[in-house]
Write a protein that holds these residues in place. Structure first.
Motif, PDB file in Angstrom:
ATOM      1  N   GLN A  72       0.842  -1.196   0.000  1.00 32.90           N
ATOM      2  CA  GLN A  72       0.000   0.000   0.000  1.00 32.90           C
ATOM      3  C   GLN A  72       0.875   1.243   0.000  1.00 32.90           C
ATOM      4  O   GLN A  72       1.830   1.344   0.784  1.00 32.90           O
ATOM      5  CB  GLN A  72      -0.917   0.003   1.228  1.00 32.90           C
ATOM      6  CG  GLN A  72      -1.913   1.123   1.266  1.00 32.90           C
ATOM      7  CD  GLN A  72      -2.981   0.999   0.183  1.00 32.90           C
ATOM      8  OE1 GLN A  72      -3.315  -0.105  -0.244  1.00 32.90           O
ATOM      9  NE2 GLN A  72      -3.520   2.124  -0.252  1.00 32.90           N
ATOM     10  N   LYS A  73       0.543   2.178  -0.853  1.00 30.15           N
ATOM     11  CA  LYS A  73       1.246   3.452  -0.863  1.00 30.15           C
ATOM     12  C   LYS A  73       0.683   4.343   0.230  1.00 30.15           C
ATOM     13  O   LYS A  73      -0.532   4.451   0.395  1.00 30.15           O
ATOM     14  CB  LYS A  73       1.093   4.129  -2.225  1.00 30.15           C
ATOM     15  CG  LYS A  73       1.890   5.423  -2.337  1.00 30.15           C
ATOM     16  CD  LYS A  73       1.818   6.000  -3.735  1.00 30.15           C
ATOM     17  CE  LYS A  73       2.668   7.261  -3.822  1.00 30.15           C
ATOM     18  NZ  LYS A  73       2.635   7.849  -5.172  1.00 30.15           N
ATOM     19  N   ILE A  74       1.569   4.964   0.974  1.00 27.91           N
ATOM     20  CA  ILE A  74       1.153   5.878   2.037  1.00 27.91           C
ATOM     21  C   ILE A  74       0.869   7.231   1.404  1.00 27.91           C
ATOM     22  O   ILE A  74       1.767   7.885   0.860  1.00 27.91           O
ATOM     23  CB  ILE A  74       2.254   6.017   3.113  1.00 27.91           C
ATOM     24  CG1 ILE A  74       2.706   4.644   3.608  1.00 27.91           C
ATOM     25  CG2 ILE A  74       1.761   6.889   4.259  1.00 27.91           C
ATOM     26  CD1 ILE A  74       1.633   3.797   4.211  1.00 27.91           C
ATOM     27  N   SER A  75      -0.370   7.638   1.456  1.00 31.42           N
ATOM     28  CA  SER A  75      -0.748   8.875   0.777  1.00 31.42           C
ATOM     29  C   SER A  75      -0.664  10.087   1.697  1.00 31.42           C
ATOM     30  O   SER A  75      -0.285  11.175   1.277  1.00 31.42           O
ATOM     31  CB  SER A  75      -2.158   8.759   0.206  1.00 31.42           C
ATOM     32  OG  SER A  75      -3.088   8.465   1.240  1.00 31.42           O
ATOM     33  N   GLN A  76      -1.003   9.924   2.955  1.00 28.49           N
ATOM     34  CA  GLN A  76      -1.007  11.078   3.866  1.00 28.49           C
ATOM     35  C   GLN A  76      -0.590  10.635   5.258  1.00 28.49           C
ATOM     36  O   GLN A  76      -1.242   9.784   5.869  1.00 28.49           O
ATOM     37  CB  GLN A  76      -2.392  11.718   3.913  1.00 28.49           C
ATOM     38  CG  GLN A  76      -2.447  12.946   4.799  1.00 28.49           C
ATOM     39  CD  GLN A  76      -3.815  13.605   4.764  1.00 28.49           C
ATOM     40  OE1 GLN A  76      -4.737  13.115   4.146  1.00 28.49           O
ATOM     41  NE2 GLN A  76      -3.939  14.720   5.469  1.00 28.49           N
ATOM     42  N   GLY A  77       0.489  11.211   5.743  1.00 24.09           N
ATOM     43  CA  GLY A  77       0.949  10.906   7.088  1.00 24.09           C
ATOM     44  C   GLY A  77       0.265  11.793   8.111  1.00 24.09           C
ATOM     45  O   GLY A  77      -0.201  12.884   7.787  1.00 24.09           O
ATOM     46  N   VAL A  78       0.184  11.296   9.330  1.00 24.35           N
ATOM     47  CA  VAL A  78      -0.354  12.088  10.442  1.00 24.35           C
ATOM     48  C   VAL A  78       0.642  12.058  11.588  1.00 24.35           C
ATOM     49  O   VAL A  78       1.527  11.214  11.639  1.00 24.35           O
ATOM     50  CB  VAL A  78      -1.725  11.553  10.917  1.00 24.35           C
ATOM     51  CG1 VAL A  78      -2.770  11.706   9.835  1.00 24.35           C
ATOM     52  CG2 VAL A  78      -1.630  10.109  11.386  1.00 24.35           C
ATOM     53  N   GLY A  79       0.480  12.984  12.493  1.00 21.52           N
ATOM     54  CA  GLY A  79       1.387  13.090  13.630  1.00 21.52           C
ATOM     55  C   GLY A  79       1.083  12.070  14.699  1.00 21.52           C
ATOM     56  O   GLY A  79       0.391  11.086  14.479  1.00 21.52           O
ATOM     57  N   ILE A  84       6.417   6.220  10.301  1.00 21.22           N
ATOM     58  CA  ILE A  84       6.223   6.241   8.856  1.00 21.22           C
ATOM     59  C   ILE A  84       6.415   7.642   8.291  1.00 21.22           C
ATOM     60  O   ILE A  84       6.975   7.816   7.204  1.00 21.22           O
ATOM     61  CB  ILE A  84       4.840   5.674   8.474  1.00 21.22           C
ATOM     62  CG1 ILE A  84       4.817   4.169   8.715  1.00 21.22           C
ATOM     63  CG2 ILE A  84       4.504   5.981   7.016  1.00 21.22           C
ATOM     64  CD1 ILE A  84       3.500   3.502   8.400  1.00 21.22           C
ATOM     65  N   GLN A  85       5.963   8.660   9.032  1.00 17.13           N
ATOM     66  CA  GLN A  85       6.041  10.022   8.495  1.00 17.13           C
ATOM     67  C   GLN A  85       7.481  10.484   8.277  1.00 17.13           C
ATOM     68  O   GLN A  85       7.711  11.438   7.527  1.00 17.13           O
ATOM     69  CB  GLN A  85       5.279  11.014   9.394  1.00 17.13           C
ATOM     70  CG  GLN A  85       5.864  11.211  10.774  1.00 17.13           C
ATOM     71  CD  GLN A  85       5.198  10.343  11.824  1.00 17.13           C
ATOM     72  OE1 GLN A  85       4.755   9.260  11.526  1.00 17.13           O
ATOM     73  NE2 GLN A  85       5.147  10.819  13.046  1.00 17.13           N
ATOM     74  N   ILE A  86       8.476   9.803   8.881  1.00 18.66           N
ATOM     75  CA  ILE A  86       9.870  10.215   8.670  1.00 18.66           C
ATOM     76  C   ILE A  86      10.627   9.241   7.757  1.00 18.66           C
ATOM     77  O   ILE A  86      11.806   9.438   7.501  1.00 18.66           O
ATOM     78  CB  ILE A  86      10.622  10.366  10.010  1.00 18.66           C
ATOM     79  CG1 ILE A  86      10.696   9.032  10.756  1.00 18.66           C
ATOM     80  CG2 ILE A  86       9.976  11.442  10.871  1.00 18.66           C
ATOM     81  CD1 ILE A  86      11.632   9.050  11.953  1.00 18.66           C
ATOM     82  N   LEU A  87       9.948   8.208   7.270  1.00 20.81           N
ATOM     83  CA  LEU A  87      10.601   7.260   6.377  1.00 20.81           C
ATOM     84  C   LEU A  87      10.572   7.757   4.939  1.00 20.81           C
ATOM     85  O   LEU A  87       9.613   8.399   4.510  1.00 20.81           O
ATOM     86  CB  LEU A  87       9.896   5.898   6.440  1.00 20.81           C
ATOM     87  CG  LEU A  87       9.918   5.143   7.769  1.00 20.81           C
ATOM     88  CD1 LEU A  87       9.160   3.832   7.623  1.00 20.81           C
ATOM     89  CD2 LEU A  87      11.339   4.888   8.245  1.00 20.81           C
ATOM     90  N   ASP A  88      11.625   7.419   4.195  1.00 22.12           N
ATOM     91  CA  ASP A  88      11.638   7.715   2.766  1.00 22.12           C
ATOM     92  C   ASP A  88      10.735   6.750   2.008  1.00 22.12           C
ATOM     93  O   ASP A  88      10.101   7.125   1.030  1.00 22.12           O
ATOM     94  CB  ASP A  88      13.062   7.620   2.206  1.00 22.12           C
ATOM     95  CG  ASP A  88      13.948   8.746   2.708  1.00 22.12           C
ATOM     96  OD1 ASP A  88      13.412   9.838   3.001  1.00 22.12           O
ATOM     97  OD2 ASP A  88      15.167   8.531   2.810  1.00 22.12           O
ATOM     98  N   ASN A 107       0.231   5.840  13.969  1.00 23.21           N
ATOM     99  CA  ASN A 107      -1.083   6.345  13.560  1.00 23.21           C
ATOM    100  C   ASN A 107      -1.258   6.365  12.044  1.00 23.21           C
ATOM    101  O   ASN A 107      -2.361   6.125  11.543  1.00 23.21           O
ATOM    102  CB  ASN A 107      -1.304   7.756  14.122  1.00 23.21           C
ATOM    103  CG  ASN A 107      -1.479   7.747  15.619  1.00 23.21           C
ATOM    104  OD1 ASN A 107      -2.106   6.851  16.182  1.00 23.21           O
ATOM    105  ND2 ASN A 107      -0.927   8.738  16.282  1.00 23.21           N
ATOM    106  N   THR A 108      -0.193   6.652  11.310  1.00 26.93           N
ATOM    107  CA  THR A 108      -0.288   6.642   9.851  1.00 26.93           C
ATOM    108  C   THR A 108      -0.559   5.235   9.352  1.00 26.93           C
ATOM    109  O   THR A 108      -1.376   5.032   8.445  1.00 26.93           O
ATOM    110  CB  THR A 108       0.998   7.208   9.225  1.00 26.93           C
ATOM    111  OG1 THR A 108       1.181   8.560   9.663  1.00 26.93           O
ATOM    112  CG2 THR A 108       0.936   7.173   7.709  1.00 26.93           C
ATOM    113  N   ALA A 109       0.119   4.249   9.934  1.00 23.45           N
ATOM    114  CA  ALA A 109      -0.132   2.850   9.559  1.00 23.45           C
ATOM    115  C   ALA A 109      -1.579   2.481   9.837  1.00 23.45           C
ATOM    116  O   ALA A 109      -2.247   1.850   9.009  1.00 23.45           O
ATOM    117  CB  ALA A 109       0.817   1.921  10.317  1.00 23.45           C
ATOM    118  N   ALA A 110      -2.084   2.869  11.009  1.00 20.15           N
ATOM    119  CA  ALA A 110      -3.465   2.546  11.377  1.00 20.15           C
ATOM    120  C   ALA A 110      -4.448   3.200  10.410  1.00 20.15           C
ATOM    121  O   ALA A 110      -5.400   2.559   9.948  1.00 20.15           O
ATOM    122  CB  ALA A 110      -3.751   2.993  12.805  1.00 20.15           C
TER     123      ALA A 110
END
Length: 200
Positions: A72-79, A84-88, A107-110
């Motif tokens: 799955q492509k991560i489209s929008q990260g959350v705090g 995940i929000q800091i991974l390339d 939270n982004t994964a969830a």
């Protein structure tokens, strides 16, 4: 001298009753034969505990092989919690998303796992399997007035289910460093104790 489950339960209940007016708390303890619950059906905001039920949905409906085939492509990260929000890397397998959701409370994964199924469909499945639990919003979505809710009985039920699946069992066991939680107790004849834990 061995102490019985009922004796332990009574001691715990006495302590919890003494705190009950100052704290809103729930407690659940069980072994293969016995169960003790203190306010186990008291519904509270779930914080991250509802992530257990999200993981149960995936493990109950898909084999590990099926999950491993999907990315799955991560489209929008959350705090909040997570990395995940800091991974390339922005394309992850479903098992990696589930593991991050449980072990790091990501939270982004969830939210990504919620988006795959759809909030409404996932909410219906969870309510059908966990009667006191309500998935009403994604994580870190404060625009929604409703909160996610669960109780200690449902959380304990989900935890027991998840340690039956290799993927989630590993995530819940290995999310703490081995040296932090792998303990020996004199009272247990040096038997190794394993802790399965959901962070957050």
């Amino acid at each position: 001298m061995a102490i019985s489950f009922n004796e332990v339960s009574q001691e715990i209940e006495d302590i919890l009753k003494s705190l009950d007016k100052q704290l809103q708390l729930s407690f659940y303890l069980s072994n293969s034969e016995n169960c003790f619950s203190f306010h186990g059906n008291r519904v509270m905001p779930s914080a991250s505990l509802i992530k257990l039920m999200i993981a149960d949905y995936y493990c109950s409906n898909f084999s590990l092989a099926d999950l491993q085939k999907q990315t799955q492509k991560i489209s929008q990260g959350v705090g909040g919690s997570g990395v995940i929000q800091i991974l390339d890397q922005k394309v992850l397998s479903l098992p990696d998303l589930i593991s991050m959701m449980l072990s790091l409370s990501d939270n982004t994964a969830a939210n990504t796992l919620i988006d795959i199924v759809g909030l409404n469909s996932l909410s219906v499945w969870i309510k059908g399997h966990y009667s006191a639990t309500s998935l009403s919003r994604k994580f870190m979505d404060f625009s929604q007035k409703k909160d996610n809710l669960t109780d200690a009985n449902d959380a304990a039920h989900a935890l027991r289910r998840l340690i039956e699946f290799p993927l989630t069992k590993r995530a819940l066991l290995k999310q703490q460093s081995t040296n932090k939680f792998e303990l020996n107790f004199v009272e247990s004849n040096n038997q190794k104790i394993y802790f399965y834990n959901k962070t957050g």
